[in-house]
Design an enzyme around this catalytic site. Structure first.
Site, PDB file in Angstrom:
ATOM      1  N   ASP A   1      -3.524  18.678 -14.958  1.00  0.00           N
ATOM      2  CA  ASP A   1      -4.491  17.494 -15.257  1.00  0.00           C
ATOM      3  C   ASP A   1      -3.906  17.176 -16.412  1.00  0.00           C
ATOM      4  OD1 ASP A   1      -5.425  15.234 -16.247  1.00  0.00           O
ATOM      5  OD2 ASP A   1      -7.299  15.032 -14.451  1.00  0.00           O
TER       6      ASP A   1
ATOM      7  N   ARG B   1       0.594  -0.813  -0.366  1.00  0.00           N
ATOM      8  CA  ARG B   1      -0.010  -0.164  -0.158  1.00  0.00           C
ATOM      9  C   ARG B   1       0.654   1.377  -0.235  1.00  0.00           C
ATOM     10  NH1 ARG B   1      -3.149   0.233   5.016  1.00  0.00           N
ATOM     11  NH2 ARG B   1      -1.799   1.696   5.169  1.00  0.00           N
TER      12      ARG B   1
ATOM     13  N   TYR C   1     -12.713  17.687 -16.219  1.00  0.00           N
ATOM     14  CA  TYR C   1     -13.165  15.936 -16.612  1.00  0.00           C
ATOM     15  C   TYR C   1     -14.595  16.320 -15.421  1.00  0.00           C
ATOM     16  CZ  TYR C   1     -13.493  11.153 -15.534  1.00  0.00           C
ATOM     17  OH  TYR C   1     -13.809  10.122 -15.710  1.00  0.00           O
TER      18      TYR C   1
ATOM     19  N   LYS D   1      -5.400   6.147 -19.570  1.00  0.00           N
ATOM     20  CA  LYS D   1      -5.524   6.738 -21.023  1.00  0.00           C
ATOM     21  C   LYS D   1      -4.538   6.590 -21.459  1.00  0.00           C
ATOM     22  CE  LYS D   1      -9.706   8.183 -18.650  1.00  0.00           C
ATOM     23  NZ  LYS D   1      -9.766   9.034 -18.142  1.00  0.00           N
TER      24      LYS D   1
HETATM   25  C1  LIG Z   1      -9.909   9.778 -17.374  1.00  0.00           C
HETATM   26  C2  LIG Z   1     -10.003  10.961 -16.952  1.00  0.00           C
HETATM   27  C3  LIG Z   1      -9.846  11.751 -15.221  1.00  0.00           C
HETATM   28  C4  LIG Z   1     -10.114  10.282 -13.858  1.00  0.00           C
HETATM   29  O1  LIG Z   1      -9.012   9.004 -14.183  1.00  0.00           O
HETATM   30  P1  LIG Z   1      -9.563   7.551 -14.062  1.00  0.00           P
HETATM   31  O2  LIG Z   1      -8.395   6.735 -13.983  1.00  0.00           O
HETATM   32  O3  LIG Z   1     -10.821   7.210 -14.628  1.00  0.00           O
HETATM   33  O4  LIG Z   1     -10.109   8.027 -12.853  1.00  0.00           O
HETATM   34  C5  LIG Z   1      -9.279  12.423 -14.631  1.00  0.00           C
HETATM   35  N1  LIG Z   1      -9.089  13.907 -15.521  1.00  0.00           N
HETATM   36  C6  LIG Z   1      -9.416  13.243 -16.807  1.00  0.00           C
HETATM   37  C7  LIG Z   1      -9.036  13.903 -18.008  1.00  0.00           C
HETATM   38  C8  LIG Z   1      -9.624  12.358 -17.219  1.00  0.00           C
HETATM   39  O5  LIG Z   1      -9.762  11.955 -19.144  1.00  0.00           O
END
Ligand SMILES: *Cc1c(COP(=O)(O)O)cnc(C)c1O
Length: 386
Positions: free
Chosen positions: A176, A55, A108, A201
């Site tokens: 992000d 963890r 998001y 992604k």
């Molecule tokens: C999908 C996404 C998230 C969230 O990520 P998860 O892995 O689904 O929790 C955050 N920011 C952006 C820009 C995203 O496309």
């Protein structure tokens, strides 16, 4: 070393496998044993760097953290169970009751919900603003500024350098970087303090695992984030997921090239089509953020949004026509997520971005790695149905 090499080797002088396996094994273990209590005590006193419990640290996670740190040119990285795990944990670690956060008004959907609805429950003041227009009067006095560039799903481009110049050093900027990846944009080098990734992604790239990453540029903050928050919130990444992300990273640069090339071709096609009124793609000179994107990104990414023109053959509202178009696509699968080899399509207002002020007729494409000609043919036949 260059990014292609770093994403394959990580720290080249560090061993990621004990028995010369070319591909490091999955360290599928919850805990690690010690040779003696003395040994264990030294580890708990931070006098050696033995692993304790997955963890907190695990070799597969550490390989991923080394690689993303190198690619973003940061000082440390921490892995999380998901992108949202990364975002929630980082924000809770930085913000205390009475602090305030400013976010771009398009992010998001779950990030928006966390910022707009959850943080205020803990006494944190949050505001949203259009950060494309940077007004020095409006952006000062916050503990944290949070943004995506390009933003999901409108591809808004925010000038990170200019934002940093305007706000000075005592505000944390969190970017992000999921849409761009470090291959196209390195926010830490132009003023950001933290970068976030939904590794789910492009980093994973194959749509088979959920994970998140935070990269920071102040090494002193690593222990706070890792042991003070991530470890106590329990938002840790699973070793198998880290193994998949390490595999994904090896081809990240080649895949990004393919996504960008396909997206550019499709954006140009869409822009020239008489049934389409507006294309949102940072690589089009007609797009609002083009000049800043050209400055701050190496290429323009694999995400495109667009709108259909009004009143085609009197076929109902924009929104209804968008639904007919999307339902008639064959290669593009209707799904949330992005960054996969498969091309995906969604309507953000009906799916990922409910509760935000997004046009109900906006269609978002996540361009995959199929042949661009086949993707264009698919769009063409679906446009013929409306
Ligand atoms: C999908 C996404 C998230 C969230 O990520 P998860 O892995 O689904 O929790 C955050 N920011 C952006 C820009 C995203 O496309």
């Amino acid at each position: 070393m260059k990014t292609k090499t770093l994403s394959i080797h990580g720290l080249h002088n560090k061993k990621y496998s004990g028995n010369k396996e070319l591909t490091p094994p999955i360290n599928q273990t919850a805990t690690f044993y010690f040779n003696s209590i003395n040994d264990a005590e030294q580890t708990f006193n931070c006098e050696n760097d033995q692993y304790v419990y997955s963890r907190g640290r695990n070799p597969n996670l550490e390989e991923l953290e080394d690689k993303i740190t190198l690619l973003e040119e940061g000082a440390f990285a921490v892995s999380f169970s998901s992108g949202m795990g990364a975002i929630a944990t980082l924000l809770m670690s930085l913000l205390k009751s009475g602090d305030s956060l400013l976010s771009h008004n398009v992010v998001y959907g779950s990030s928006h919900n966390f910022i707009a609805n959850i943080l205020p429950e803990y006494g944190i003041k949050t505001e949203m603003m259009d950060l494309r227009k940077l007004d020095p009067e409006m952006v000062n006095g916050y503990k944290v500024i949070y943004l995506e560039t390009p933003a999901n799903p409108t591809l808004d481009i925010i000038d990170i350098r200019k934002l940093r110049e305007l706000i000075g050093e005592d505000t944390y900027i969190i970017v992000d970087n999921t849409f761009a990846t470090p291959i196209l944009q390195q926010p830490l080098l132009i003023g950001a303090d933290f970068v976030i990734h939904s590794a789910t992604k492009y980093i994973g790239g194959h749509g088979d695992a959920i994970g998140g990453l935070v990269v920071g540029k102040d090494k002193d903050f690593e222990n706070t984030l890792r042991f003070g928050y991530m470890c106590e919130f329990g938002t840790a990444m699973a070793p198998f997921n880290a193994w998949l992300f390490n595999r994904g990273l090896k081809t990240l640069e080649y895949r990004m090239k393919g996504h960008c090339q396909n997206a550019m071709a499709i954006a140009n096609y869409l822009e020239g089509h008489n049934k389409i009124s507006k294309v949102y793609y940072p690589g089009l000179p007609s797009f609002d953020g083009y000049m800043v994107a050209k400055e701050q990104m190496k290429k323009f990414g694999g995400m495109i949004s667009f709108e259909l023109i009004d009143g085609i053959r009197g076929m109902g509202s924009d929104e209804e026509r968008a639904v007919v178009f999307v339902d008639n696509l064959k290669l593009f699968k209707i799904a949330v997520s992005l960054g996969d080899t498969e091309s995906l399509v969604e309507i953000p207002a009906k799916m990922t971005h409910r509760g935000l002020d997004i046009k109900p007729s906006l269609i978002r494409l996540a361009i995959g790695l199929e042949d661009a000609e086949d993707l264009i043919d698919d769009i063409e036949q679906a446009l013929e149905t409306i």
